[in-house]
Design an enzyme around this catalytic site. Structure first.
Site, PDB file in Angstrom:
ATOM      1  N   GLU A   1       5.032 -12.272   1.324  1.00 43.01           N
ATOM      2  CA  GLU A   1       5.468 -11.395   0.242  1.00 43.01           C
ATOM      3  C   GLU A   1       6.729 -10.650   0.654  1.00 43.01           C
ATOM      4  OE1 GLU A   1       1.765  -9.016  -0.372  1.00 43.01           O
ATOM      5  OE2 GLU A   1       0.935 -10.697   0.717  1.00 43.01           O
TER       6      GLU A   1
ATOM      7  N   HIS B   1      -0.965  -2.623  -4.552  1.00 40.77           N
ATOM      8  CA  HIS B   1      -0.410  -3.537  -5.555  1.00 40.77           C
ATOM      9  C   HIS B   1      -0.375  -2.966  -6.980  1.00 40.77           C
ATOM     10  CE1 HIS B   1      -0.105  -6.424  -2.453  1.00 40.77           C
ATOM     11  NE2 HIS B   1      -1.303  -6.963  -2.519  1.00 40.77           N
TER      12      HIS B   1
ATOM     13  N   HIS C   1       3.073 -12.682  -5.448  1.00 41.05           N
ATOM     14  CA  HIS C   1       1.960 -12.773  -4.501  1.00 41.05           C
ATOM     15  C   HIS C   1       1.341 -14.176  -4.482  1.00 41.05           C
ATOM     16  CE1 HIS C   1      -1.475 -11.596  -2.106  1.00 41.05           C
ATOM     17  NE2 HIS C   1      -1.098 -10.325  -2.098  1.00 41.05           N
TER      18      HIS C   1
ATOM     19  N   ASP D   1      -1.986  -9.666   8.573  1.00 37.81           N
ATOM     20  CA  ASP D   1      -1.834  -8.914   7.332  1.00 37.81           C
ATOM     21  C   ASP D   1      -0.840  -7.791   7.629  1.00 37.81           C
ATOM     22  OD1 ASP D   1      -2.089  -7.951   4.787  1.00 37.81           O
ATOM     23  OD2 ASP D   1      -4.285  -7.737   4.832  1.00 37.81           O
TER      24      ASP D   1
ATOM     25  N   ARG E   1       0.785  -1.236   0.000  1.00 37.18           N
ATOM     26  CA  ARG E   1       0.000   0.000   0.000  1.00 37.18           C
ATOM     27  C   ARG E   1       0.816   1.284   0.000  1.00 37.18           C
ATOM     28  NH1 ARG E   1      -2.564  -3.948   2.729  1.00 37.18           N
ATOM     29  NH2 ARG E   1      -4.743  -4.283   2.154  1.00 37.18           N
TER      30      ARG E   1
END
Ligand code: GLA
Length: 393
Positions: A358, A147, A221, A293, A122
């Site tokens: 990631e 992304h 990803h 996350d 982000r």
């Protein structure tokens, strides 16, 4: 028909029936996964995968190593569509989430297996300033940029060149992103080399150059389920992340700017721990993420490629290590999956049925002076490597 001929015919039929039965039995006893059956050295082959609505054709390349591991890569998004690896009993399973058709990738994919860019993760409000100039990127994730925008690298067609070496095979993917694409400054020449090695590793080498000062943060990803895609949730996978700090987030999952210690929080994975053990904790960060996350600040020793994370799936014995030279690792526990997507093998993907690790620079770095820089200038070369290394326990 004379009786002797009838007897001969009946006998012949009986012999045929027995032969067919014996052959069927022999075949059923020797059934091996197709990847193994082929035998021999590494190979790479190309097939048509689908056609986009604008008529452009998309290929799928199948890479195979001498141990039978098979990886499928699409020229659309550079997507790792399928990764077949053995378990501790030798049985192969496809351990990455994906689709069996192009249209689902175009319409529904939550970034399954793709090359993610120009800026993976982000950027707050899609805004940043570079050398005194303000830039505006798409807000495609609530108020934020995610992304690479509306049509990021995950939705571009990559030029592909296969190659073969002694014990490895690979694909060189290139894409030139024009100046201003998705709001990013500079023409970005991008190259991603996927290599499947003889020891069950997928190596990803990224390279980019620019014509004007810009920002760049590339990753892959892939979502994993080491039990096999579509085979339940990932909560029993044991995860270890070599990080003692992370970047806490606000309600929109943008880093607050703090680099905080993980000790004493449910986000601490320095010791191998089942993903599901603390995932429903009421910890504020966990509530904000809807699970995991978060960007982990890796405890790297600054020596190039280092193991960032290790995941063990106890039932199958499959192990994944993520090895990288990047400073950060986003651990995403598939919280937005909701059972509506039907995957490659025809089964649906419920919440937390896949996880992503990631490798990356920290989210929102272009707006954070205390985070490592993601600026790329003309004449400089962006280079980074990440490896997915598979093995068994
Ligand atoms: C990243 C983000 C998640 C989510 C997924 C894609 O991992 O951090 O919040 O957007 O991509 O669904």
């Amino acid at each position: 028909m004379p009786p002797s001929t009838r007897i001969r015919n009946t006998l012949a039929t009986a012999v045929r029936v027995v032969l067919v039965a014996v052959t069927a039995l022999a075949l059923s006893l020797t059934t091996v996964p197709p990847a193994q059956a082929a035998g021999g050295g590494p190979s790479i082959s190309k097939k048509h995968f689908g056609t986009l609505s604008n008529g452009k054709k998309i290929d799928v390349y199948t890479l195979r190593n001498s141990g039978g591991m098979r990886v499928k890569i699409l020229t659309y998004g550079g997507i790792l569509q399928s990764i077949e690896v053995p378990g501790s009993g030798g049985e192969f399973a496809n351990v990455t989430l994906g689709f069996d058709n192009l249209s689902d990738y175009v319409k529904k994919s939550p970034y399954f297996g793709c090359i993610t860019g120009r800026y993976a993760n982000r950027v707050a409000k899609g805004r940043f300033t570079l050398d005194g100039k303000r830039y505006r990127l798409a807000a495609n994730d609530g108020p934020n940029h995610l992304h690479g925008g509306v049509k990021g690298f995950d939705k571009r067609i990559w030029k592909a060149e296969p190659f073969k070496r002694h014990d490895s095979v690979g694909l060189v993917l290139t894409y030139t992103s024009p100046d201003g694409e998705e709001g990013y400054p500079g023409t970005l020449r991008t190259k991603v080399v996927y290599t499947l090695t003889g020891d069950n590793r997928i190596r990803m080498d990224y390279r980019a150059t620019t014509s004007r000062p810009t920002i760049v943060n590339l990753t892959n990803h892939a979502y994993f389920n080491l039990r096999g895609e579509g085979n339940g949730r990932i909560l029993g996978h044991e995860l270890q992340i070599n990080a003692s700090r992370y970047t806490p987030v606000d309600k929109t999952l943008i880093p607050t700017g703090r680099i905080a210690r993980l000790g004493g929080t449910p986000l601490d994975f320095r010791e191998p721990t089942a993903i599901g053990e603390r995932i429903d904790s009421r910890n504020q960060q966990m509530v904000r993420g809807g699970g995991y996350d978060h960007n982990y600040v890796l405890d790297s020793r600054g020596q190039g490629l280092e193991v960032a994370a290790r995941v063990v799936e106890p039932d199958s014995g499959r192990v994944l290590e993520v090895i990288t030279d990047q400073p950060g690792l986003q651990f995403y526990s598939g919280n937005f999956l909701d059972g509506t997507l039907r995957g490659t093998g025809g089964r649906s993907y419920p919440k937390r049925s896949g996880f992503a690790l990631e490798s990356q620079h920290f989210p929102d770095s272009p707006n954070r002076k205390n985070f490592p820089s993601t600026v790329l200038r003309p004449g400089d070369v962006y280079r980074t490597t990440t490896i997915y290394a598979f093995s068994t326990v």
